[in-house]
Design a protein around this motif. Sequence first.
Motif: not given
Length: 306
Positions: A154-155, A158-159, A161, A163-164, A244
């Motif tokens: 997840y992180y 996210k780092e 960019g 996600l989703n 995610l």
Amino acid sequence: MAQTQSPARVRPAASAPVRPRKSPPPRRSTMDGSRKESVVSHALLIFASLVALYPFVQILLVALHEPGARVSGFSVPSSLHFDNFVTAWNKGLFSSALVSSLLVAVAVVVLTILVSVLAGYAFAFFTFPLKGPLMGILMIGLVLPYEATVIPLYYQMKEWGLLNTYWALILPQVGLSLALGTFWMRNFFTGVPTSLREAAEIDGATRFQTLRKIMLPLAVPAITTLATLLFLYAWNEFLLALVLVPNNPDAQTAPLALSFFTSDRRNSDPGVTSAAAVLVALPVLIGYVLLQRKFISGMLAGAVKE
């Protein structure tokens, strides 16, 4: 005149009494034994098939009941109703969820097969530094519970960019599937007779040509089986999609859409929930029925070495 003597009659020697031959003791026919084994094995297979099919048949029958019906146990509907499927399709947004699942699963299968074939071929025939330790490290992925990697993933997503997005589902599943894919293809390649590879080398074929023209045609059953397993795992993936891609309905997959029907148990309709479950499982079931012959032959590929 000399009197002629009649020739003496030769009395036939008394023949020994003929003893009746004893018939050999009856032997148990091997066919009877094999027939019994065949009957027992078929009975066990039929019983196992019924046990495996019972939950799916029960869910299908519940989905075919009239809307709002409370069904308990194994109940056959008096008439078939397809309204539950229409409701589940509209409420669960399966028109986009099935497309998302198909896109993610196909991408995971293609990328994993591509990398696994190359890696398995290298581990089977090439010599390079730290070959054994690298294979051992890769095999850790077979026993590592992927739930332990969800938070770091997840992180990481996210780092980056991601996600989703679809890549948040594709890249982690490719990485998690490479251990199985590489191990699978390496075992197959090591079972191929070395004479084929040596003949290609004598004819001047490069390593890549040997892989493309000789190894890959032989590996079609093994690749098909691996692709079926990977597609099944990617299609049924739920936890990664839940973590995610929580805020993008367009990227949410079919298993995640199915979870929306069980969020409120008091107000949920068993018929609609069962219809949604059938919609999620049906593509995998159809794919397996179409590929079952190649799937079984791929499972047995490399079992006998020459």
